[in-house]
Write a protein that holds these residues in place. Structure first.
Motif, mmCIF file in Angstrom:
data_model
loop_
_atom_site.group_PDB
_atom_site.id
_atom_site.type_symbol
_atom_site.label_atom_id
_atom_site.label_comp_id
_atom_site.label_asym_id
_atom_site.label_seq_id
_atom_site.Cartn_x
_atom_site.Cartn_y
_atom_site.Cartn_z
ATOM 1 N N MET A 40 0.826 -1.211 0.000
ATOM 2 C CA MET A 40 0.000 0.000 0.000
ATOM 3 C C MET A 40 0.858 1.258 0.000
ATOM 4 S SD MET A 40 -1.471 0.152 3.922
ATOM 5 C CE MET A 40 -1.618 -1.614 4.112
ATOM 6 N N PHE A 41 2.040 1.185 0.649
ATOM 7 C CA PHE A 41 2.911 2.354 0.687
ATOM 8 C C PHE A 41 3.568 2.583 -0.672
ATOM 9 C CE2 PHE A 41 3.004 0.752 5.152
ATOM 10 C CZ PHE A 41 2.189 1.739 5.663
ATOM 11 N N PHE A 42 3.919 1.502 -1.357
ATOM 12 C CA PHE A 42 4.440 1.615 -2.715
ATOM 13 C C PHE A 42 3.387 2.248 -3.622
ATOM 14 C CE2 PHE A 42 7.084 -1.548 -0.789
ATOM 15 C CZ PHE A 42 8.256 -1.642 -1.507
ATOM 16 N N GLN A 43 2.159 1.763 -3.504
ATOM 17 C CA GLN A 43 1.076 2.298 -4.328
ATOM 18 C C GLN A 43 0.861 3.785 -4.062
ATOM 19 O OE1 GLN A 43 -2.171 -0.371 -3.306
ATOM 20 N NE2 GLN A 43 -1.875 -1.543 -5.187
ATOM 21 N N GLY A 44 1.000 4.176 -2.793
ATOM 22 C CA GLY A 44 0.835 5.577 -2.451
ATOM 23 C C GLY A 44 1.867 6.464 -3.119
ATOM 24 N N VAL A 45 3.120 6.002 -3.168
ATOM 25 C CA VAL A 45 4.182 6.780 -3.814
ATOM 26 C C VAL A 45 3.895 6.915 -5.302
ATOM 27 C CG1 VAL A 45 6.633 6.848 -4.370
ATOM 28 C CG2 VAL A 45 5.901 6.118 -2.096
ATOM 29 N N VAL A 46 3.543 5.808 -5.940
ATOM 30 C CA VAL A 46 3.221 5.849 -7.367
ATOM 31 C C VAL A 46 2.039 6.787 -7.612
ATOM 32 C CG1 VAL A 46 2.422 4.494 -9.345
ATOM 33 C CG2 VAL A 46 4.152 3.549 -7.813
ATOM 34 N N TYR A 105 5.501 15.018 1.660
ATOM 35 C CA TYR A 105 4.302 14.808 0.854
ATOM 36 C C TYR A 105 4.023 13.316 0.686
ATOM 37 C CZ TYR A 105 0.953 16.016 -2.869
ATOM 38 O OH TYR A 105 -0.180 16.176 -3.623
ATOM 39 N N ILE A 106 5.080 12.552 0.426
ATOM 40 C CA ILE A 106 4.935 11.095 0.280
ATOM 41 C C ILE A 106 4.480 10.477 1.603
ATOM 42 C CG2 ILE A 106 6.203 8.946 -0.126
ATOM 43 C CD1 ILE A 106 8.012 10.572 -2.037
ATOM 44 N N GLY A 107 5.062 10.935 2.723
ATOM 45 C CA GLY A 107 4.677 10.408 4.024
ATOM 46 C C GLY A 107 3.225 10.698 4.359
ATOM 47 N N THR A 108 2.766 11.886 3.986
ATOM 48 C CA THR A 108 1.365 12.230 4.193
ATOM 49 C C THR A 108 0.458 11.275 3.432
ATOM 50 O OG1 THR A 108 1.890 14.565 4.532
ATOM 51 C CG2 THR A 108 -0.360 14.037 3.855
ATOM 52 N N GLN A 109 0.784 11.025 2.159
ATOM 53 C CA GLN A 109 -0.047 10.133 1.355
ATOM 54 C C GLN A 109 0.016 8.706 1.878
ATOM 55 O OE1 GLN A 109 -2.165 11.111 -1.097
ATOM 56 N NE2 GLN A 109 -2.908 8.999 -0.927
ATOM 57 N N ALA A 110 1.170 8.287 2.387
ATOM 58 C CA ALA A 110 1.292 6.945 2.961
ATOM 59 C C ALA A 110 0.307 6.762 4.110
ATOM 60 C CB ALA A 110 2.714 6.710 3.454
ATOM 61 N N THR A 111 0.147 7.798 4.922
ATOM 62 C CA THR A 111 -0.778 7.717 6.053
ATOM 63 C C THR A 111 -2.222 7.703 5.595
ATOM 64 O OG1 THR A 111 0.844 8.903 7.379
ATOM 65 C CG2 THR A 111 -1.389 8.784 8.248
ATOM 66 N N VAL A 112 -2.543 8.539 4.620
ATOM 67 C CA VAL A 112 -3.902 8.557 4.075
ATOM 68 C C VAL A 112 -4.267 7.169 3.551
ATOM 69 C CG1 VAL A 112 -5.353 9.476 2.223
ATOM 70 C CG2 VAL A 112 -3.887 11.023 3.550
ATOM 71 N N ASP A 113 -3.351 6.543 2.814
ATOM 72 C CA ASP A 113 -3.606 5.211 2.265
ATOM 73 C C ASP A 113 -3.738 4.169 3.373
ATOM 74 O OD1 ASP A 113 -3.497 6.278 -0.258
ATOM 75 O OD2 ASP A 113 -1.442 5.658 -0.660
ATOM 76 N N PHE A 114 -2.870 4.258 4.384
ATOM 77 C CA PHE A 114 -2.931 3.287 5.477
ATOM 78 C C PHE A 114 -4.242 3.406 6.243
ATOM 79 C CE2 PHE A 114 -2.195 1.994 9.877
ATOM 80 C CZ PHE A 114 -1.773 0.690 9.678
ATOM 81 N N LEU A 115 -4.676 4.620 6.522
ATOM 82 C CA LEU A 115 -5.905 4.814 7.289
ATOM 83 C C LEU A 115 -7.141 4.372 6.514
ATOM 84 C CD1 LEU A 115 -5.197 8.248 9.019
ATOM 85 C CD2 LEU A 115 -5.012 5.951 9.997
ATOM 86 N N ALA A 116 -7.019 4.302 5.193
ATOM 87 C CA ALA A 116 -8.134 3.832 4.368
ATOM 88 C C ALA A 116 -8.153 2.309 4.235
ATOM 89 C CB ALA A 116 -8.061 4.464 2.980
ATOM 90 N N GLU A 176 7.643 13.033 9.393
ATOM 91 C CA GLU A 176 6.958 14.277 9.735
ATOM 92 C C GLU A 176 5.612 14.332 9.015
ATOM 93 O OE1 GLU A 176 10.797 17.224 10.571
ATOM 94 O OE2 GLU A 176 9.721 17.332 8.673
ATOM 95 N N GLY A 177 5.612 13.931 7.748
ATOM 96 C CA GLY A 177 4.361 13.866 7.003
ATOM 97 C C GLY A 177 3.413 12.821 7.549
ATOM 98 N N VAL A 178 3.953 11.657 7.942
ATOM 99 C CA VAL A 178 3.133 10.586 8.516
ATOM 100 C C VAL A 178 2.419 11.062 9.774
ATOM 101 C CG1 VAL A 178 3.234 8.350 9.688
ATOM 102 C CG2 VAL A 178 4.490 8.685 7.555
ATOM 103 N N ALA A 182 -1.611 11.741 10.471
ATOM 104 C CA ALA A 182 -2.304 10.920 11.469
ATOM 105 C C ALA A 182 -3.056 11.792 12.467
ATOM 106 C CB ALA A 182 -1.303 10.024 12.191
ATOM 107 N N LEU A 183 -2.437 12.879 12.906
ATOM 108 C CA LEU A 183 -3.089 13.765 13.856
ATOM 109 C C LEU A 183 -4.223 14.553 13.193
ATOM 110 C CD1 LEU A 183 0.015 15.011 15.851
ATOM 111 C CD2 LEU A 183 -1.802 13.496 16.670
ATOM 112 N N GLU A 184 -4.024 14.946 11.952
ATOM 113 C CA GLU A 184 -5.100 15.632 11.236
ATOM 114 C C GLU A 184 -6.323 14.727 11.098
ATOM 115 O OE1 GLU A 184 -3.416 16.830 7.536
ATOM 116 O OE2 GLU A 184 -2.450 18.628 8.364
ATOM 117 N N ALA A 185 -6.089 13.419 10.939
ATOM 118 C CA ALA A 185 -7.183 12.473 10.732
ATOM 119 C C ALA A 185 -8.116 12.394 11.941
ATOM 120 C CB ALA A 185 -6.630 11.090 10.410
#
Length: 209
Positions: A40-46, A105-116, A176-178, A182-185
């Protein structure tokens, strides 16, 4: 005056500086075959690269990992994720400004994908709308998301903490993005996350909200 050589030297210096900041080779050498991250983290980067730079750039990003397709739940070698993320920062840098901002930015998207994901939905339920619970439970969920490293939280106040990571392969800006995402969520406001690289694979983050 012809400034071509000077500009060329400046670009070369920038690449050396970015490489030194990443320490990509050293991070890969520190990894073992058992160190993996979920697809899922690979997919988030792509996905991030595709959104910002288009399908051709996304294909380059995937190719950098040496993988042809991704299963979101499967563990893949972290060295492949490092190679992919390094290529992503190169591709994103023109729009996002520098390698560190690209990693955030990548770390932020990784968290969005993980939480989904199914793993992330359990985390959100456990955390409710409580930032302290989110930081507490995210420690456990790292063990589901990756097969390496140790994490812990030291509480420094009612709305502040120090999040410590040992033997984690991503540079501080990524997490930092992760942590920000997570806290924004869970609805935290006025979030501040500042990471410090203690050694190649050890970092700590001062977090407040």
């Amino acid at each position: 005056m012809d400034r071509g050589p000077v500009e060329g030297s400046s670009r070369a210096a920038g690449r050396v500086e970015e490489s030194a900041a990443w320490h990509l080779t050293e991070r890969c050498l520190a990894a073992t075959p058992e160190d993996g991250a979920r697809g899922m983290f690979f997919q988030g980067v792509v996905g991030v690269v595709g959104f910002v730079q288009g399908e051709a750039a996304a294909a380059k990003c995937l190719a950098a990992s040496g993988l042809k397709e991704l299963n979101p739940a499967e563990l893949y070698p972290v060295t492949r994720f490092l190679a992919m993320s390094a290529e992503a920062t190169r591709l994103l840098k023109p729009q996002l400004g520098d390698w560190a901002q690209s990693l955030r930015y990548i770390g932020t998207q990784a968290t969005v994908d993980f939480l989904a994901s199914m793993f992330g939905r359990d985390l959100m339920q456990a955390a409710g709308r409580n930032p302290r619970k989110m930081l507490h439970h995210i420690v456990e969920n790292y063990r589901v998301a990756v097969s390496y490293g140790e994490r812990g939280v030291l509480w420094t106040g009612d709305h502040s903490a120090r999040f410590v990571m040992r033997r984690d392969f991503m540079p501080a800006p990524y997490h930092e993005g992760v942590l920000q995402a997570a806290l924004e969520a869970v609805g935290a406001q006025d979030i501040q996350v500042h990471g410090r690289q203690l050694s190649l694979l050890d970092t700590e983050y001062d977090v407040s909200w």
